[in-house]
Scaffold this motif. Structure first.
Motif, PDB file in Angstrom:
ATOM      1  N   GLN A 117      86.924   1.033  97.231  1.00 49.95           N
ATOM      2  CA  GLN A 117      86.048   2.137  97.609  1.00 49.95           C
ATOM      3  C   GLN A 117      84.588   1.801  97.328  1.00 49.95           C
ATOM      4  OE1 GLN A 117      88.036   5.248  95.286  1.00 49.95           O
ATOM      5  NE2 GLN A 117      88.698   6.198  97.196  1.00 49.95           N
ATOM      6  N   GLU A 118      84.345   1.152  96.194  1.00 51.74           N
ATOM      7  CA  GLU A 118      82.967   0.802  95.837  1.00 51.74           C
ATOM      8  C   GLU A 118      82.403  -0.247  96.788  1.00 51.74           C
ATOM      9  OE1 GLU A 118      79.376   0.985  93.796  1.00 51.74           O
ATOM     10  OE2 GLU A 118      81.117   2.330  93.722  1.00 51.74           O
ATOM     11  N   SER A 119      83.196  -1.240  97.149  1.00 48.89           N
ATOM     12  CA  SER A 119      82.725  -2.269  98.076  1.00 48.89           C
ATOM     13  C   SER A 119      82.407  -1.680  99.448  1.00 48.89           C
ATOM     14  CB  SER A 119      83.764  -3.384  98.215  1.00 48.89           C
ATOM     15  OG  SER A 119      83.795  -4.187  97.055  1.00 48.89           O
ATOM     16  N   ALA A 120      83.260  -0.794  99.951  1.00 45.72           N
ATOM     17  CA  ALA A 120      82.993  -0.139 101.234  1.00 45.72           C
ATOM     18  C   ALA A 120      81.697   0.663 101.165  1.00 45.72           C
ATOM     19  CB  ALA A 120      84.165   0.764 101.611  1.00 45.72           C
ATOM     20  N   LYS A 121      81.516   1.349 100.060  1.00 42.98           N
ATOM     21  CA  LYS A 121      80.296   2.133  99.859  1.00 42.98           C
ATOM     22  C   LYS A 121      79.063   1.233  99.864  1.00 42.98           C
ATOM     23  CE  LYS A 121      78.071   4.928  96.257  1.00 42.98           C
ATOM     24  NZ  LYS A 121      78.266   5.466  94.877  1.00 42.98           N
ATOM     25  N   ARG A 122      79.128   0.103  99.161  1.00 40.09           N
ATOM     26  CA  ARG A 122      77.984  -0.816  99.100  1.00 40.09           C
ATOM     27  C   ARG A 122      77.666  -1.385 100.479  1.00 40.09           C
ATOM     28  NH1 ARG A 122      76.592  -2.455  93.774  1.00 40.09           N
ATOM     29  NH2 ARG A 122      77.333  -0.778  92.431  1.00 40.09           N
ATOM     30  N   LEU A 123      78.684  -1.742 101.235  1.00 45.44           N
ATOM     31  CA  LEU A 123      78.450  -2.285 102.574  1.00 45.44           C
ATOM     32  C   LEU A 123      77.723  -1.272 103.456  1.00 45.44           C
ATOM     33  CD1 LEU A 123      81.871  -4.077 103.102  1.00 45.44           C
ATOM     34  CD2 LEU A 123      79.643  -5.206 103.012  1.00 45.44           C
ATOM     35  N   LEU A 124      78.149  -0.032 103.399  1.00 44.79           N
ATOM     36  CA  LEU A 124      77.480   1.010 104.201  1.00 44.79           C
ATOM     37  C   LEU A 124      76.041   1.219 103.737  1.00 44.79           C
ATOM     38  CD1 LEU A 124      80.328   3.660 104.639  1.00 44.79           C
ATOM     39  CD2 LEU A 124      79.433   2.066 106.354  1.00 44.79           C
ATOM     40  N   GLN A 125      75.814   1.127 102.438  1.00 44.72           N
ATOM     41  CA  GLN A 125      74.444   1.263 101.930  1.00 44.72           C
ATOM     42  C   GLN A 125      73.571   0.121 102.424  1.00 44.72           C
ATOM     43  OE1 GLN A 125      75.160   1.414  97.699  1.00 44.72           O
ATOM     44  NE2 GLN A 125      75.270   3.656  97.655  1.00 44.72           N
ATOM     45  N   HIS A 126      74.089  -1.096 102.395  1.00 46.77           N
ATOM     46  CA  HIS A 126      73.308  -2.246 102.864  1.00 46.77           C
ATOM     47  C   HIS A 126      73.039  -2.168 104.368  1.00 46.77           C
ATOM     48  CE1 HIS A 126      73.449  -4.033  98.982  1.00 46.77           C
ATOM     49  NE2 HIS A 126      74.721  -4.407  99.012  1.00 46.77           N
ATOM     50  N   LEU A 127      73.967  -1.578 105.105  1.00 46.53           N
ATOM     51  CA  LEU A 127      73.839  -1.501 106.572  1.00 46.53           C
ATOM     52  C   LEU A 127      73.143  -0.226 107.044  1.00 46.53           C
ATOM     53  CD1 LEU A 127      77.410  -2.807 107.499  1.00 46.53           C
ATOM     54  CD2 LEU A 127      75.242  -4.010 107.930  1.00 46.53           C
ATOM     55  N   ALA A 128      72.774   0.644 106.117  1.00 39.78           N
ATOM     56  CA  ALA A 128      72.176   1.927 106.501  1.00 39.78           C
ATOM     57  C   ALA A 128      70.934   1.719 107.364  1.00 39.78           C
ATOM     58  CB  ALA A 128      71.817   2.722 105.249  1.00 39.78           C
ATOM     59  N   GLY A 129      70.903   2.370 108.517  1.00 33.29           N
ATOM     60  CA  GLY A 129      69.761   2.276 109.425  1.00 33.29           C
ATOM     61  C   GLY A 129      69.779   1.068 110.340  1.00 33.29           C
ATOM     62  N   SER A 130      70.811   0.229 110.245  1.00 35.56           N
ATOM     63  CA  SER A 130      70.861  -0.982 111.063  1.00 35.56           C
ATOM     64  C   SER A 130      71.059  -0.664 112.539  1.00 35.56           C
ATOM     65  CB  SER A 130      72.005  -1.886 110.592  1.00 35.56           C
ATOM     66  OG  SER A 130      72.134  -3.017 111.432  1.00 35.56           O
ATOM     67  N   LYS A 131      70.367  -1.420 113.379  1.00 41.56           N
ATOM     68  CA  LYS A 131      70.540  -1.339 114.837  1.00 41.56           C
ATOM     69  C   LYS A 131      71.252  -2.588 115.352  1.00 41.56           C
ATOM     70  CE  LYS A 131      68.104   2.439 114.739  1.00 41.56           C
ATOM     71  NZ  LYS A 131      68.778   3.754 114.797  1.00 41.56           N
ATOM     72  N   ARG A 132      71.869  -3.325 114.441  1.00 33.92           N
ATOM     73  CA  ARG A 132      72.489  -4.608 114.797  1.00 33.92           C
ATOM     74  C   ARG A 132      74.017  -4.537 114.824  1.00 33.92           C
ATOM     75  NH1 ARG A 132      69.343  -9.478 114.482  1.00 33.92           N
ATOM     76  NH2 ARG A 132      67.161  -8.906 114.267  1.00 33.92           N
ATOM     77  N   THR A 133      74.605  -3.399 114.539  1.00 30.29           N
ATOM     78  CA  THR A 133      76.064  -3.295 114.500  1.00 30.29           C
ATOM     79  C   THR A 133      76.583  -2.665 115.792  1.00 30.29           C
ATOM     80  OG1 THR A 133      75.917  -1.156 113.383  1.00 30.29           O
ATOM     81  CG2 THR A 133      76.043  -3.114 111.984  1.00 30.29           C
ATOM     82  N   SER A 134      77.893  -2.521 115.899  1.00 27.51           N
ATOM     83  CA  SER A 134      78.493  -1.940 117.104  1.00 27.51           C
ATOM     84  C   SER A 134      79.547  -0.912 116.718  1.00 27.51           C
ATOM     85  CB  SER A 134      79.119  -3.040 117.980  1.00 27.51           C
ATOM     86  OG  SER A 134      80.179  -3.681 117.303  1.00 27.51           O
ATOM     87  N   GLU A 135      79.980  -0.138 117.709  1.00 22.83           N
ATOM     88  CA  GLU A 135      81.022   0.870 117.511  1.00 22.83           C
ATOM     89  C   GLU A 135      82.374   0.312 117.956  1.00 22.83           C
ATOM     90  OE1 GLU A 135      80.515   3.751 116.061  1.00 22.83           O
ATOM     91  OE2 GLU A 135      78.357   3.381 115.866  1.00 22.83           O
ATOM     92  N   GLN A 136      83.444   0.931 117.505  1.00 21.67           N
ATOM     93  CA  GLN A 136      84.781   0.550 117.941  1.00 21.67           C
ATOM     94  C   GLN A 136      84.873   0.647 119.463  1.00 21.67           C
ATOM     95  OE1 GLN A 136      87.588   1.877 114.143  1.00 21.67           O
ATOM     96  NE2 GLN A 136      87.498   3.190 115.915  1.00 21.67           N
ATOM     97  N   GLY A 137      85.304  -0.437 120.111  1.00 21.36           N
ATOM     98  CA  GLY A 137      85.466  -0.439 121.551  1.00 21.36           C
ATOM     99  C   GLY A 137      84.226  -0.823 122.322  1.00 21.36           C
ATOM    100  N   GLU A 138      83.081  -0.863 121.669  1.00 17.86           N
ATOM    101  CA  GLU A 138      81.838  -1.222 122.372  1.00 17.86           C
ATOM    102  C   GLU A 138      81.847  -2.690 122.787  1.00 17.86           C
ATOM    103  OE1 GLU A 138      77.017  -1.454 121.482  1.00 17.86           O
ATOM    104  OE2 GLU A 138      78.302  -0.266 120.149  1.00 17.86           O
ATOM    105  N   LEU A 139      82.110  -3.577 121.842  1.00 19.88           N
ATOM    106  CA  LEU A 139      82.229  -5.005 122.131  1.00 19.88           C
ATOM    107  C   LEU A 139      83.655  -5.492 121.933  1.00 19.88           C
ATOM    108  CD1 LEU A 139      79.030  -6.354 120.325  1.00 19.88           C
ATOM    109  CD2 LEU A 139      79.299  -5.852 122.762  1.00 19.88           C
ATOM    110  N   ARG A 140      84.314  -4.922 120.951  1.00 19.44           N
ATOM    111  CA  ARG A 140      85.696  -5.252 120.610  1.00 19.44           C
ATOM    112  C   ARG A 140      86.298  -4.054 119.894  1.00 19.44           C
ATOM    113  NH1 ARG A 140      82.333  -7.516 116.672  1.00 19.44           N
ATOM    114  NH2 ARG A 140      81.650  -9.119 118.132  1.00 19.44           N
TER     115      ARG A 140
END
Length: 502
Positions: free
Chosen positions: A255-278
Motif C-alpha cells: 500500500q505504501e509503495s503504491a501511494k509513493r508511486l502516485l505521489q511521484h506521478l502526481a500531475g504527470s502528462k506522460r502516463t496513459s489510461e487503461q486501453g489508451e495504448l494497451r
C-alpha cells in the motif's frame, strides 16, 4: 575530530539505528549517562567479589571455550584477559571501513553500558574516548563465525586499547601504542572478566546491519521515484496503483509503495489510461507495488530486529546484580542477525532484479517504441546498449551473494561450540548487495532520464524533481561518450537519496 558539541548519550537501552549511523559517519561524540555508569560500577563490584571468593565462574576464574574447566586465579586473571585478546585477534582479509569500526565501537559501548558485563568504568570510558578522539582500530573482515560473538573482529578492536595492533588516526596508519599517544591516551591493563566482556558480542554483524539498513531505506525510496520515471518514459498506466486495488490485499508495504508511486506521478502528462495504448502494463511496471512493497515489509521487520539487538546484552556470562546470579548462556549467538541479514539481502536484490527488467524495456525498441538503445543515431552510436549488460551482470552477482549464510554451520572449539550462525558473513554479503543494487538503480535512473527526452508533456511532482537533479550533473546523451563517469554520478545521487530528498 569534529566540531559538534552535542553528545550522543548512551545508556544501553535507547540507541536508535539512525544514531548508530550518525556516530559512524558524522563522528558524533558519545557520552554515558550517570545511570549507565552506576550500573557498570555495580556489575564490576559483583565480579570483584567473585574473584575474592575464588568462585568458579566461566571466563572470570576459568579459561575459555574448551578450557572452561581450567581454573585461573590471582595475578593470572589479568594475564588471562590479555592472552584472550592477543590469541583471538587472528582475523584476515581487508580491514573494515572506518564507519563500520565506529559503529562497532558504539554498539559495544552501548551493550556494556547496560551493566550486565562486569567491565570496569575506566575501561569502558577508555573505549569511549578512543571513539571520540578518532582512534579507529584496524579490524580484518574475515574470521568471525557469528557465535561466541564476533570474537576475532572485536579482539582486534581491543588490541589497540592495550597499545597493541594497529589503528588509524586522521587517516594515518599507526601502531596501537602510537595511535593512543597521538590523541593523549595511554594503554590500559585488563582485569578479570574484561577481555571477555569486550569481545563476546554480536557487534561486528550488528554494525554492518545498522549501516546496511539505513542505506537500504535510501535505496528503496530512490527505487520508487526511478520506477515512476520509467513509467512515464514508457507511458505506463498508473491505474494499477489505485488505492482501492491495494486495499483488498492489505500488505502495508504494498500500500505504501503504491501511494509513493502516485505521489511521484502526481500531475504527470506522460502516463496513459487503461486501453489508451494497451490494456495492461508488463509486470515490471504493473507489479512495482507488490515487489517493492514486499521489500518494504522485509525492511521493517529487519529494522525492528536490529533495533532490538542494538540495545541487547550479547556476551557471556551475564551478571544480574539484583539477584546475584551469574548465568552462562548463549546471548552471543548471532542467529537472529544472520536471518535478518540474509532476508534483507534477498529483499534488496529484488529491487535490482525488477529494475534491470525495466531498463531492458527502456533500451529495447521492440518493447519501448523508443529509438533503439536510446540513441538518436543507432548503428553509428551504441547509446545505452552496454549499460543493460552491466545491470544484468550485477544482478547476476547479487543472486550468488543471496545464497544464505545463515543455513551454514561449522563446529569449533573442540566441538564445545558446535553450532554457529555465520551472521557476520551474512552481514558482509548484505552490504555488497545493497551497493550493487544502488548501481543497478543508477543505470535505470540514467536510462529513464534519457528516454524521457524522446517524449513531451509535464513530468510528475516527484519524477520531475528527480529528472532535474540528474540533469544538474549529467547532460543528455546525444552521441557516444565514456559512460562510466555518468553512471558514477548517478550512483552517487541514488546513494545519497538526492533524487528523493534535498
Amino acid at each position: 575530530m569534529n566540531n559538534q558539541t552535542q553528545c550522543m548519550k548512551l545508556d544501553g537501552n535507547q540507541l536508535r539505528i539512525e544514531e548508530v549511523v550518525s556516530i559512524a559517519r558524522s563522528a558524533t561524540p558519545i557520552e554515558l549517562t550517570a545511570e549507565a555508569l552506576e550500573n557498570v560500577r555495580r556489575s564490576r563490584a559483583m565480579v570483584e567479589k567473585m574473584v575474592d571468593e575464588k568462585r568458579v565462574v566461566y571466563g572470570i576464574t576459568t579459561g575459555f571455550g574448551k578450557f572452561s574447566d581450567v581454573m585461573v586465579q590471582g595475578e593470572d586473571s589479568s594475564k588471562l584477559q590479555e592472552n584472550l585478546i592477543m590469541s583471538h585477534a587472528c582475523g584476515m582479509g581487508e580491514p573494515y571501513s572506518v564507519e563500520v569500526v565506529r559503529a562497532m565501537m558504539a554498539l559495544r559501548i552501548n551493550a556494556l553500558a547496560k551493566g550486565y558485563s562486569g567491565i570496569r568504568e575506566e575501561t569502558l570510558l577508555h573505549l569511549v574516548e578512543m571513539c571520540n578522539r578518532g582512534v579507529h582500530p584496524v579490524i580484518p573482515q574475515q574470521g568471525s563465525l557469528g557465535a561466541s560473538g564476533d570474537l576475532a573482529p572485536l579482539a582486534h578492536m581491543v588490541l589497540v586499547m592495550l597499545g597493541k595492533g594497529q589503528a588509524t588516526v586522521n587517516g594515518r596508519l599507526l601502531s596501537g601504542a602510537d595511535a593512543l599517544h597521538e590523541v593523549g591516551l595511554s594503554p590500559i591493563r585488563l582485569q578479570a572478566k574484561e577481555g571477555l566482556a569486550l569481545i563476546n558480542g554480536t557487534q561486528a554483524m550488528s554494525a554492518q546491519l545498522a549501516l546496511a539498513l539505513h542505506d537500504s531505506r535510501v535505496v528503496l525510496e530512490s527505487a520508487e521515484v526511478i520506477a515512476a520515471m520509467t513509467i512515464e518514459a514508457l507511458r505506463g498506466i498508473p491505474k494499477a496503483f489505485d488505492p482501492q486495488l491495494h486495499l483488498v490485499r492489505p500488505h502495508p508495504g504494498q500500500q505504501e509503495s503504491a501511494k509513493r508511486l502516485l505521489q511521484h506521478l502526481a500531475g504527470s502528462k506522460r502516463t496513459s489510461e487503461q486501453g489508451e495504448l494497451r490494456v495492461q502494463d508488463p509486470y515490471s511496471l504493473r507489479c512495482i507495488p507488490q515487489v517493492h512493497g514486499a521489500t518494504r515489509d522485509t525492511l521493517e521487520y529487519v529494522w525492528t530486529t536490529v533495533s532490538r539487538e542494538c540495545n541487547s546484552v550479547t556476551d557471556n556470562p551475564i551478571l544480574f546484580t539484583e539477584t546475584g546470579d551469574v548465568i552462562s548462556g548463549g546471548n552471543f549467538h548471532g542467529q537472529p542477525m544472520a536471518f535478518a541479514a540474509d532476508f534483507l539481502a534477498i529483499a534488496i536484490a529484488e529491487l535490482a532484479n525488477i529494475s534491470e527488467r525495466r531498463t531492458e524495456r527502456l533500451v529495447n525498441p521492440q518493447l519501448s517504441g523508443l529509438p533503439g538503445f536510446l540513441t538518436e543515431n543507432g548503428g553509428l552510436h551504441s547509446g545505452f546498449m552496454i549499460t543493460q549488460y552491466v545491470a544484468a551482470s550485477i544482478v547476476s552477482e547479487n543472486k550468488v551473494l543471496c545464497h544464505p549464510a545463515s543455513v551454514d554451520s561449522i563446529p569449533s572449539s573442540a566441538n564445545q561450540e558446535d553450532h554457529v550462525s555465520m551472521g557476520t558473513t551474512a552481514a558482509r554479503k548484505l552490504r555488497t548487495v545493497v551497493a550493487n543494487t544502488t548501481k543497478v538503480l543508477a543505470i535505470e535512473y540514467l536510462a529513464a532520464s534519457q528516454a524521457i527526452e524522446f517524449g513531451t508533456g509535464e513530468l510528475g511532482a516527484g519524477t520531475g524533481r528527480a529528472y532535474e537533479q540528474l540533469r544538474k550533473v549529467i547532460s543528455r546523451l546525444h552521441e557516444d561518450r565514456e559512460m562510466h563517469p555518468d553512471l558514477a554520478a548517478a550512483e552517487d545521487l541514488v546513494q545519497k537519496g538526492t533524487l528523493v530528498w534535498e
